[in-house]
Design an enzyme around this catalytic site. Structure first.
Site, PDB file in Angstrom:
ATOM      1  N   TYR A 136      -1.846   6.758   4.064  1.00 38.27           N
ATOM      2  CA  TYR A 136      -2.045   6.822   5.518  1.00 38.27           C
ATOM      3  C   TYR A 136      -1.933   8.266   6.012  1.00 38.27           C
ATOM      4  CZ  TYR A 136      -1.179   1.806   5.014  1.00 38.27           C
ATOM      5  OH  TYR A 136      -1.215   0.498   4.631  1.00 38.27           O
ATOM      6  N   GLY A 158       0.847  -1.194   0.000  1.00 38.07           N
ATOM      7  CA  GLY A 158       0.000   0.000   0.000  1.00 38.07           C
ATOM      8  C   GLY A 158       0.879   1.240   0.000  1.00 38.07           C
ATOM      9  N   CYS A 172      -5.641  22.703  19.529  1.00 38.18           N
ATOM     10  CA  CYS A 172      -5.276  23.057  20.893  1.00 38.18           C
ATOM     11  C   CYS A 172      -4.789  21.817  21.633  1.00 38.18           C
ATOM     12  CB  CYS A 172      -6.474  23.651  21.614  1.00 38.18           C
ATOM     13  SG  CYS A 172      -7.215  24.990  20.687  1.00 38.18           S
TER      14      CYS A 172
END
Ligand SMILES: *Cc1c(COP(=O)(O)O)cnc(C)c1O
Length: 407
Positions: free
Chosen positions: A385, A279, A356
């Site tokens: 990914y 992949g 944050c």
């Protein structure tokens, strides 16, 4: 490093168009063609869709791959629709009965069975559907311990440096060798399930010699299993996991050496179809996450650049605990503010996103010649990914744009 098509678009996009994922499909096609050309002709190349299932990516790969490895009911439906007619191999743990039924209805070509219960569910679903032949590969979790793999220690040595071992140790993936043997009676001729071969995906991040060693160990094991039980197995899928190096984007997996090793392996096993299912190593290089610098400041003597977006769009550096490679694209905006354009020069800077949380770090303490508010930054190796593993909803920032460039 950045392709000219991506660079051009990256500089044309306005701040509000950013961040954006930009994929160079022409570069992807060239890379996939080179990979295919390096492999022996008889070896089957499947693409593991979970790395990047964008339809444009799946379609760009189509001329260069034999089929696609899918790992969920969602991927079965999605890939079937995106590339109709392409062979699918359905793997992954915890397949539900509903997913198996759906996959049978869609005529999925290969089932990678991960457990004894799954084998029973699949047989029952096939019988209910009146399907008399379902092609199965049993996924085996081969031990790394050399003593247990024909006394050669091949796997253990090869996997020593693996970034992410998927097998060879207690694992939810696949069947232990003893469990494979226990499954065999359920695969005897006459039942709906036809055992075509063995599947394994034991590690990721291996270099070419290690990948060849692992492939040889899996293939030898499968061959002996077949001979011991007179199974006549014809297929071995040795998985994916070809390494990519985020610290050195130019150091690519040596497909030529791998292809040579796999050609030698194929010669030793005539009559056996070898298959791989990478992949990351296929699609990681085709994508860039392009953004701009919003703010620059110093804290405790260290420089920080806050960019538009962050790890909620590209979770890869947080997940893998690495610095995402990037390139600064200096952008000469007309600076109309009544204060000086914030900038850092000749010092290390940490690139963070808008979240944050202290985990929203894209790259830490990387020396830059110059980085200014308004400069574009193109994060490389964002083609696999990246977007699809990220937590998009966190903090409700807008989604990035998506651009698929073709000549
Ligand atoms: C994820 C996965 C792959 C692809 O792995 P890469 O590291 O992206 O090459 C192949 N096969 C299986 C079973 C997988 O789970």
């Amino acid at each position: 490093m950045i392709t000219s098509a991506v660079r051009t678009l990256a500089t044309e996009l306005t701040g509000d168009d950013l961040p954006a994922y930009v994929y160079d499909l022409t570069a992807l096609r060239a890379h996939a063609r080179a990979v295919r050309d390096a492999l022996p002709p008889g070896l089957e190349l499947y693409y593991a869709a979970k790395a990047n299932p964008a339809p444009a990516v799946l379609r760009a790969l189509a001329p260069h791959v034999t089929g696609y490895e899918v790992a969920s009911g969602g991927e079965v439906d999605h890939v079937r629709a995106a590339v109709p007619g392409a062979p699918l191999a359905f793997g992954g743990p915890g397949k539900t009965e509903g997913e198996l039924r759906r996959a049978l209805t869609l005529g999925v070509e290969r089932f990678h069975v991960e457990s004894e219960q799954e084998l029973r569910l699949l047989a029952g679903a096939a019988e209910d559907a009146g399907i008399d032949t379902v092609d199965v590969l049993l996924r085996v979790n081969l031990p790394l311990d050399g003593e247990r793999v024909d006394g050669e220690g091949v796997l253990g040595a090869a996997l020593g440096g693996a970034a992410l071992a998927m097998g060879g140790r207690p694992s939810p993936f696949g069947l232990d060798p003893e469990a494979v043997e226990r499954c065999l009676p359920r695969l005897s001729p006459g039942g709906p399930l036809r055992l075509r071969g063995i599947h394994a995906h034991l590690a990721s991040g291996l270099d070419a010699p290690a990948q060849v060693a692992v492939a040889a160990a899996i293939t030898d094991w499968a061959r002996k299993l077949s001979e011991r039980h007179g199974l006549g197995l014809t297929e071995v899928n040795v998985g994916g996991g070809m390494g990519v190096d985020y610290a050195h984007p130019d150091r690519r997996f040596d497909w030529a050496a791998y292809g040579q090793g796999m050609a030698d392996l194929a010669l030793r096993h005539p009559g056996l179809t070898l298959r791989i299912e990478p992949g990351r190593a296929l699609t990681v290089y085709c994508g860039w996450y392009v953004t701009e610098v919003l703010d620059i400041k110093h804290s405790g003597g260290e420089a920080f650049a806050v960019v538009r977006g962050g790890t909620h769009h590209i979770r890869t550096p947080a997940t893998k605990q690495h610095d995402q490679p990037f390139q600064v694209l200096p952008t000469d905006t007309v600076w109309t503010r009544p204060w000086a354009r914030p900038a850092v020069r000749d010092e290390p800077v940490t690139l963070v996103g808008q979240l944050c949380t202290p985990k929203d770090v894209l790259a830490g303490r990387i020396p830059v010649a110059e980085l200014r508010v308004g400069d574009r930054v193109a994060f490389a190796m964002a083609g696999a990914y990246a977007w699809n593993i990220s937590h998009h909803e966190f903090l409700m920032h807008p989604r990035p744009g998506f651009h698929y460039l073709e000549e």
